[in-house]
Design a protein around this motif. Structure first.
Motif, PDB file in Angstrom:
ATOM      1  N   CYS A  78       9.524  14.347   9.347  1.00  0.00           N
ATOM      2  CA  CYS A  78       9.577  15.113   8.110  1.00  0.00           C
ATOM      3  C   CYS A  78       9.956  16.541   8.459  1.00  0.00           C
ATOM      4  N   PRO A  79      10.280  17.365   7.491  1.00  0.00           N
ATOM      5  CA  PRO A  79      10.627  18.762   7.804  1.00  0.00           C
ATOM      6  C   PRO A  79       9.496  19.472   8.544  1.00  0.00           C
ATOM      7  N   VAL A  80       9.871  20.290   9.522  1.00  0.00           N
ATOM      8  CA  VAL A  80       8.932  21.040  10.336  1.00  0.00           C
ATOM      9  C   VAL A  80       9.222  22.533  10.199  1.00  0.00           C
ATOM     10  N   ALA A  81       8.230  23.297   9.757  1.00  0.00           N
ATOM     11  CA  ALA A  81       8.363  24.746   9.671  1.00  0.00           C
ATOM     12  C   ALA A  81       7.773  25.377  10.921  1.00  0.00           C
ATOM     13  N   VAL A  82       8.556  26.203  11.606  1.00  0.00           N
ATOM     14  CA  VAL A  82       8.128  26.896  12.810  1.00  0.00           C
ATOM     15  C   VAL A  82       8.082  28.383  12.492  1.00  0.00           C
ATOM     16  N   VAL A  83       6.905  28.984  12.604  1.00  0.00           N
ATOM     17  CA  VAL A  83       6.695  30.368  12.168  1.00  0.00           C
ATOM     18  C   VAL A  83       6.292  31.226  13.351  1.00  0.00           C
ATOM     19  N   PRO A  84       7.061  32.288  13.640  1.00  0.00           N
ATOM     20  CA  PRO A  84       6.693  33.137  14.797  1.00  0.00           C
ATOM     21  C   PRO A  84       5.428  33.922  14.544  1.00  0.00           C
ATOM     22  N   ALA A  85       4.749  34.245  15.626  1.00  0.00           N
ATOM     23  CA  ALA A  85       3.517  35.042  15.524  1.00  0.00           C
ATOM     24  C   ALA A  85       3.860  36.456  15.090  1.00  0.00           C
TER      25      ALA A  85
END
Length: 268
Positions: A261-268
């Motif tokens: 499924c879609p994966v959201a990757v969010v930087p710190a």
């Protein structure tokens, strides 16, 4: 430039699937969509390539209320997209583009962005535009390090759950203490139960500020004895969106190899 969602397209069905997800997310957030096609060269004579405009037109036919524009830009795709992402609400791309090799789950541009994108990045698996991505649309999964949460990732996950009116599944991966992990003797069940209770409390404490901020979001708190990537792969199988914070990028890349499924990757 103002708040907007940006999606990058090429001639592949996978990128059109990502663009369609981006269009639906733009409507959900009441934001405009910027459809971008990046070419490697602007050598003369330049022949305009209307890929972005064609994809945008198809999206507007499916979603008449969508506001957006298309652009063709020149340069190395990952570099161009990193620059665009600095001002975007979300950058949405497919896991692989038209140049991907068979058997490779994550393309080079997606992999580069997963470890270096300056803003929130959503990577979408899929093959046909207009199809729902694999997985179900009735849940958001958050991968969280309860001892050091990535605040922007937690914000994005809670907001995504709120907008969709779905439950948020917050997953914290833990391991045995070093002295137990390296001991030649089996871990006693009472010790494991004590450590797990401590992890449950740590997760509850970490999520308390966001529970207060989003009182109407139903949250399932979960602690699992896996690596972070394994924990998310196991728990996100029935999710419509997975959100994970990024410090090194290693967890994101490991998860993307098995993304359904879609994966959201969010930087710190």
């Amino acid at each position: 430039m103002g708040r907007m969602i940006i999606t990058c397209v090429d001639r592949s069905a996978r990128s059109r699937a990502a663009a369609d997800w981006a269009a639906r997310e733009a409507l959900l957030r009441d934001l405009p969509l910027h459809v971008v096609h990046v070419t490697a060269s602007d050598e003369w004579p330049h022949r305009p390539d209307p890929v972005a405009d064609r994809v945008l037109a198809a999206l507007v036919r499916r979603h008449p209320e969508l506001a957006g524009r298309g652009s063709t830009l020149h340069g190395a795709p990952a570099d161009v997209l990193r620059t665009l992402a600095e001002d975007a609400e979300l950058l949405v791309v497919g896991l692989r583009g038209e140049g991907g090799h068979a058997g490779v789950a994550v393309g080079s541009t997606a992999a580069a962005l997963a470890v270096s994108c300056p803003g929130p990045l959503v990577l979408v698996p899929g093959t046909l535009a207009g199809e729902e991505p694999p997985g179900r649309a009735d849940g958001v999964t958050l991968g969280i390090d309860a001892r050091d949460p990535v605040g922007p990732a937690v914000d994005l996950a809670f907001e995504a759950a709120r907008l969709r009116a779905v439950r948020l599944h917050a997953v914290h991966a833990w391991r045995f203490p070093p002295q137990a992990a390296h001991s030649p003797f089996p871990v006693l069940e009472e010790d494991r139960a004590t450590w797990e209770d401590q992890e449950v409390q740590t997760l509850a404490d970490a999520l308390r500020p966001w529970r207060g901020k989003y009182p109407h979001v139903d949250v399932l708190e979960d602690v699992v004895l896996f690596t972070p990537a394994e924990a998310l792969a196991h728990t996100a199988r029935n999710s419509g969106l997975v959100v994970t914070g990024r410090r090194s990028g290693g967890t994101a890349l490991a998860l993307l190899e098995h993304a359904r499924c879609p994966v959201a990757v969010v930087p710190a």
